[in-house]
Structures are given as C-alpha cells and as structure tokens.
Scaffold this motif. Structure first.
Motif, PDB file in Angstrom:
ATOM      1  N   ALA A   1       0.621  -0.955   0.024  1.00  0.00           N
ATOM      2  CA  ALA A   1       0.051  -0.536  -0.410  1.00  0.00           C
ATOM      3  C   ALA A   1       0.675   1.530   0.214  1.00  0.00           C
ATOM      4  O   ALA A   1       0.671   2.217  -0.601  1.00  0.00           O
ATOM      5  CB  ALA A   1      -0.676  -0.264   1.559  1.00  0.00           C
ATOM      6  N   ARG A   2       1.724   1.251   0.596  1.00  0.00           N
ATOM      7  CA  ARG A   2       3.093   2.298   0.803  1.00  0.00           C
ATOM      8  C   ARG A   2       2.981   2.511  -0.915  1.00  0.00           C
ATOM      9  O   ARG A   2       3.899   3.482  -1.828  1.00  0.00           O
ATOM     10  CB  ARG A   2       3.471   2.090   1.880  1.00  0.00           C
ATOM     11  N   ALA A   3       3.594   1.365  -1.013  1.00  0.00           N
ATOM     12  CA  ALA A   3       4.227   1.828  -2.890  1.00  0.00           C
ATOM     13  C   ALA A   3       3.894   2.142  -3.652  1.00  0.00           C
ATOM     14  O   ALA A   3       3.600   3.000  -3.815  1.00  0.00           O
ATOM     15  CB  ALA A   3       4.720  -0.268  -2.764  1.00  0.00           C
ATOM     16  N   ARG A   4       2.273   1.980  -3.526  1.00  0.00           N
ATOM     17  CA  ARG A   4       1.400   2.003  -4.177  1.00  0.00           C
ATOM     18  C   ARG A   4       0.394   3.996  -4.086  1.00  0.00           C
ATOM     19  O   ARG A   4       0.778   3.973  -5.049  1.00  0.00           O
ATOM     20  CB  ARG A   4       0.292   1.493  -4.436  1.00  0.00           C
ATOM     21  N   ALA A   5       0.526   4.553  -3.105  1.00  0.00           N
ATOM     22  CA  ALA A   5       1.120   5.555  -2.820  1.00  0.00           C
ATOM     23  C   ALA A   5       2.077   6.002  -3.257  1.00  0.00           C
ATOM     24  O   ALA A   5       1.919   7.844  -3.139  1.00  0.00           O
ATOM     25  CB  ALA A   5       0.803   5.963  -1.461  1.00  0.00           C
ATOM     26  N   ALA A   6       3.072   5.661  -2.915  1.00  0.00           N
ATOM     27  CA  ALA A   6       4.418   6.798  -3.312  1.00  0.00           C
ATOM     28  C   ALA A   6       4.311   6.285  -5.131  1.00  0.00           C
ATOM     29  O   ALA A   6       5.068   6.941  -5.773  1.00  0.00           O
ATOM     30  CB  ALA A   6       5.972   6.337  -2.971  1.00  0.00           C
ATOM     31  N   GLY A   7       3.622   5.734  -5.724  1.00  0.00           N
ATOM     32  CA  GLY A   7       3.122   5.664  -7.662  1.00  0.00           C
ATOM     33  C   GLY A   7       3.854   4.608  -8.371  1.00  0.00           C
ATOM     34  O   GLY A   7       4.220   4.801  -8.836  1.00  0.00           O
ATOM     35  N   VAL A   8       4.977   3.182  -6.995  1.00  0.00           N
ATOM     36  CA  VAL A   8       5.274   2.208  -7.510  1.00  0.00           C
ATOM     37  C   VAL A   8       3.877   1.665  -6.925  1.00  0.00           C
ATOM     38  O   VAL A   8       3.175   0.993  -6.423  1.00  0.00           O
ATOM     39  CB  VAL A   8       6.376   2.019  -6.770  1.00  0.00           C
ATOM     40  N   GLU A   9       3.631   1.156  -8.155  1.00  0.00           N
ATOM     41  CA  GLU A   9       2.207  -0.288  -8.371  1.00  0.00           C
ATOM     42  C   GLU A   9       2.321  -1.534  -9.117  1.00  0.00           C
ATOM     43  O   GLU A   9       1.524  -2.422  -9.364  1.00  0.00           O
ATOM     44  CB  GLU A   9       1.268   0.295 -10.073  1.00  0.00           C
ATOM     45  N   GLN A  10       4.117  -1.717 -10.159  1.00  0.00           N
ATOM     46  CA  GLN A  10       3.669  -3.556 -10.491  1.00  0.00           C
ATOM     47  C   GLN A  10       5.225  -3.734  -9.803  1.00  0.00           C
ATOM     48  O   GLN A  10       6.381  -3.035  -9.728  1.00  0.00           O
ATOM     49  CB  GLN A  10       4.217  -3.027 -11.113  1.00  0.00           C
ATOM     50  N   PHE A  11       5.401  -5.256  -9.286  1.00  0.00           N
ATOM     51  CA  PHE A  11       7.063  -5.387  -8.559  1.00  0.00           C
ATOM     52  C   PHE A  11       7.348  -7.099  -9.667  1.00  0.00           C
ATOM     53  O   PHE A  11       6.410  -8.166  -9.392  1.00  0.00           O
ATOM     54  CB  PHE A  11       6.308  -5.982  -7.236  1.00  0.00           C
ATOM     55  N   VAL A  12       7.822  -6.189 -10.020  1.00  0.00           N
ATOM     56  CA  VAL A  12       8.828  -8.037 -10.433  1.00  0.00           C
ATOM     57  C   VAL A  12       9.296  -8.808  -9.100  1.00  0.00           C
ATOM     58  O   VAL A  12      10.686  -7.977  -8.867  1.00  0.00           O
ATOM     59  CB  VAL A  12       9.775  -8.147 -11.213  1.00  0.00           C
ATOM     60  N   VAL A  13       9.500 -10.010  -8.853  1.00  0.00           N
ATOM     61  CA  VAL A  13      10.054 -10.570  -7.385  1.00  0.00           C
ATOM     62  C   VAL A  13      10.597 -11.621  -7.938  1.00  0.00           C
ATOM     63  O   VAL A  13      10.189 -12.658  -8.516  1.00  0.00           O
ATOM     64  CB  VAL A  13       8.876 -11.266  -6.819  1.00  0.00           C
ATOM     65  N   ALA A  14      12.450 -11.231  -7.906  1.00  0.00           N
ATOM     66  CA  ALA A  14      13.422 -12.163  -7.989  1.00  0.00           C
ATOM     67  C   ALA A  14      13.149 -13.593  -6.910  1.00  0.00           C
ATOM     68  O   ALA A  14      12.849 -13.428  -5.942  1.00  0.00           O
ATOM     69  CB  ALA A  14      14.241 -11.912  -8.093  1.00  0.00           C
ATOM     70  N   GLY A  15      13.478 -14.982  -7.603  1.00  0.00           N
ATOM     71  CA  GLY A  15      13.495 -15.968  -6.750  1.00  0.00           C
ATOM     72  C   GLY A  15      14.893 -16.446  -6.213  1.00  0.00           C
ATOM     73  O   GLY A  15      15.972 -15.909  -6.566  1.00  0.00           O
ATOM     74  N   THR A  16      15.843 -17.230  -5.049  1.00  0.00           N
ATOM     75  CA  THR A  16      16.444 -16.951  -4.667  1.00  0.00           C
ATOM     76  C   THR A  16      17.339 -18.628  -4.655  1.00  0.00           C
ATOM     77  O   THR A  16      18.037 -18.963  -4.853  1.00  0.00           O
ATOM     78  CB  THR A  16      16.794 -16.083  -3.077  1.00  0.00           C
ATOM     79  N   THR A  17      15.853 -19.227  -3.259  1.00  0.00           N
ATOM     80  CA  THR A  17      15.996 -21.046  -3.360  1.00  0.00           C
ATOM     81  C   THR A  17      15.307 -21.836  -3.844  1.00  0.00           C
ATOM     82  O   THR A  17      13.316 -20.917  -3.931  1.00  0.00           O
ATOM     83  CB  THR A  17      16.701 -21.005  -1.821  1.00  0.00           C
ATOM     84  N   ARG A  18      14.761 -22.803  -4.093  1.00  0.00           N
ATOM     85  CA  ARG A  18      14.207 -23.853  -4.467  1.00  0.00           C
ATOM     86  C   ARG A  18      12.829 -23.700  -3.416  1.00  0.00           C
ATOM     87  O   ARG A  18      11.663 -23.848  -3.429  1.00  0.00           O
ATOM     88  CB  ARG A  18      14.432 -25.217  -4.784  1.00  0.00           C
ATOM     89  N   SER A  19      13.228 -23.495  -2.020  1.00  0.00           N
ATOM     90  CA  SER A  19      12.508 -23.652  -0.520  1.00  0.00           C
ATOM     91  C   SER A  19      11.351 -22.442   0.026  1.00  0.00           C
ATOM     92  O   SER A  19      10.255 -22.317  -0.278  1.00  0.00           O
ATOM     93  CB  SER A  19      12.919 -23.754   0.562  1.00  0.00           C
ATOM     94  N   ARG A  20      12.225 -21.675  -1.829  1.00  0.00           N
ATOM     95  CA  ARG A  20      10.600 -20.210  -1.426  1.00  0.00           C
ATOM     96  C   ARG A  20      10.572 -19.459  -2.672  1.00  0.00           C
ATOM     97  O   ARG A  20       9.430 -19.080  -3.087  1.00  0.00           O
ATOM     98  CB  ARG A  20      11.932 -18.713  -1.257  1.00  0.00           C
ATOM     99  N   TRP A  21      10.113 -20.976  -3.882  1.00  0.00           N
ATOM    100  CA  TRP A  21       9.294 -20.434  -5.333  1.00  0.00           C
ATOM    101  C   TRP A  21       7.792 -20.695  -4.926  1.00  0.00           C
ATOM    102  O   TRP A  21       7.652 -20.370  -5.158  1.00  0.00           O
ATOM    103  CB  TRP A  21       9.607 -21.623  -5.958  1.00  0.00           C
TER     104      TRP A  21
END
Length: 286
Positions: A27-47
């Motif tokens: 919500a804070r991001a959207r209020a600042a004008g940041v509306e889309q997010f590319v989320v990077a993977g790191t380990t299989r356990s987090r996929w």
C-alpha cells in the motif's frame, strides 16, 4: 516526485521479513506511485511462496538459484557438469538436502517448474558473486546451467553480478538467452554499462546510486541511453542513503527515480516512463 506509474523491477517481497506487514508495504508503494513488482527467486524452498504471491495482479515471479545460497541448493554434479537440462534429458536423482530430507536435484526441479508455470517472467536471480572466491567454480557452473535453461524456455535472465562485470559480460555473449535480461544492482563503469547494453541487457538502478560517493556508477547513469535501465529496490536489501540499517521497501523506488532524474538532467516523469517501459518490454508485463 513523479506522477507516472513506476515498476519495481527487482525485489524480494516473498521474504519472511515482510510476512507481518506485506499488505501495508504494498500500500505504501502504491501511494508512492510504484504499482507493479517483479519478485526474484533465490532458493527452491521459496518458489512456492513466491508463486503464491504472484497470484496477485501486480506481482510477477522470477524463479532461479541464487549464487549466495549455494549451501541451500541440492545439486547433482552430473547435471551441473554436463548441463543436462533438455526436457527429455533431465535426471531426477534423489539427493539429500541440508536437513537430511531426500529430494530431487534443484536444477531439474527448476526446469519442471518453469514448464508448469507460464506466469514466470524470467529466470533468476542467478549469477556470480566474486567476493566469495572459494565457491567461484561452482557458481560459474550453476550460472552456465541456468543460462542454458533460460535459452530452452525462451526467458530473459535476472543476473546477480558482483565484482565480475567483465567476466559475466563475456559469458553472456557466449551463452546468454535471446531475450537478454537484467543486470541487477549494476555498479560498474560507463564502459561496462555500454557492453551490457550492446548485449541486450538492461541495468538495474537502485539504492547504490543514491550515495554521493558512488562516483563511477553515477557517471555511468548519466551516459545510459533511455532504453538501457530499470528502477529497482532489491527490498528488503540495498538501502538508500539516509536509510542505512533499515529494511528497504518498494516505495523507495520513487526516491531512486528522483536521484536518477537529477543525475540525467531529466524530469522524474521521464525517468519513470522510460524505466517502466523498459521493464514491460523485458519482462512482458501489461
């Protein structure tokens, strides 16, 4: 402050540090004008959690095996050494993880997961961190394997590249996928930036550019073509100047945008529009 919609081209919103207030962070991001997010993977356990997060309409997943988490990856030396990554060639050998559990090779699982999840927009985060010289041979082998996998799945790559710009550029020239990718958290020279641009890679600009002492990086930023960069937070890491020791958030992409605009002699709107257009082009975002 920009009135244009911004994209955080690299963040780790799946990390546990956001579990208690992820909705508020977004919500804070959207209020600042940041509306889309590319989320990077790191380990299989987090996929699994990352893919669940990407069920949101504003989050887009990347899956990969990060070089800083080599100790967490379960890797079959046969798959690594021979780069046996074709669909009909992948070997699902049963291997033992850190906790003693038996599971298939993580590269083989990455190949299968990419096949099953068309919503994945890139392979990564993968790459080289030369601060850890003892593990460099293993890092390079894992990086090569993931580059080949990106080729097979026609995906761009998200590249972690620390103190290895020239070597990574040479490897991308040899093995890089046709769709190019993102050099995350770029901190090199103008000449290195130009080399990556010529290879079809955009440069991720984040917290590092907000530090006045980053003179070489700032010179590179001023020389970049408009098509050659994206804005990113690397949340919860890569804090901006003035926020050292604090958890980073996607909302601060707006501050990165302001600094980049000042360095380039452009308006915040122009930088936001260019960086967002570049992220959409690279990742195929709406």
């Amino acid at each position: 402050m920009s009135t244009a919609r911004m994209i955080d081209a690299h963040c780790h919103l799946d990390f546990a540090v956001f579990d208690d207030d992820r909705d508020e962070v977004l919500a804070r991001a959207r209020a600042a004008g940041v509306e889309q997010f590319v989320v990077a993977g790191t380990t299989r356990s987090r996929w699994h959690g990352l893919l669940a997060l990407a069920s949101r309409s504003d989050c887009y997943p990347c899956l990969g095996l990060h070089p800083l988490f080599l100790g967490d990856h379960v890797l079959d030396d046969h798959v690594l050494d021979d780069h046996v990554l074709g669909e009909h060639d992948v070997q699902y050998n049963r291997l033992e993880g850190q906790g003693g559990e038996r599971r298939s090779d993580d590269l083989a699982e990455l190949a299968r997961t990419l096949k099953d999840h068309s919503e994945v927009v890139a392979l990564g985060e993968c790459g080289i961190d030369a601060r850890f010289s003892d593990s460099l041979p293993r890092q390079w082998t894992l990086f090569d394997a993931q580059l080949r996998l990106a080729q097979e799945h026609d995906l761009p790559v998200v590249v972690h590249c620390v103190r290895a710009n020239d070597d990574v550029a040479r490897r991308l020239r040899q093995l890089g996928p046709a769709k190019g990718g993102l050099i995350h958290a770029f901190s090199g020279s103008a000449q290195q930036a130009l080399r990556f641009d010529e290879l079809g890679y955009v440069l991720g600009l984040g917290g590092a550019v907000t530090y006045p002492r980053a003179a070489r990086l700032r010179r590179a930023v001023t020389s970049l073509p408009d098509h050659a960069y994206v804005l990113e937070s690397d949340s919860p890491d890569m804090p901006l100047a003035g926020y050292q020791g604090q958890r980073n958030e996607p909302a601060r992409v707006a501050e990165v945008c302001r600094v980049v605009a000042e360095l380039r002699g452009q308006s915040c709107d122009e930088v936001a529009e260019n960086s967002s257009a570049n992220a959409r082009r690279l990742f195929g975002l709406p």
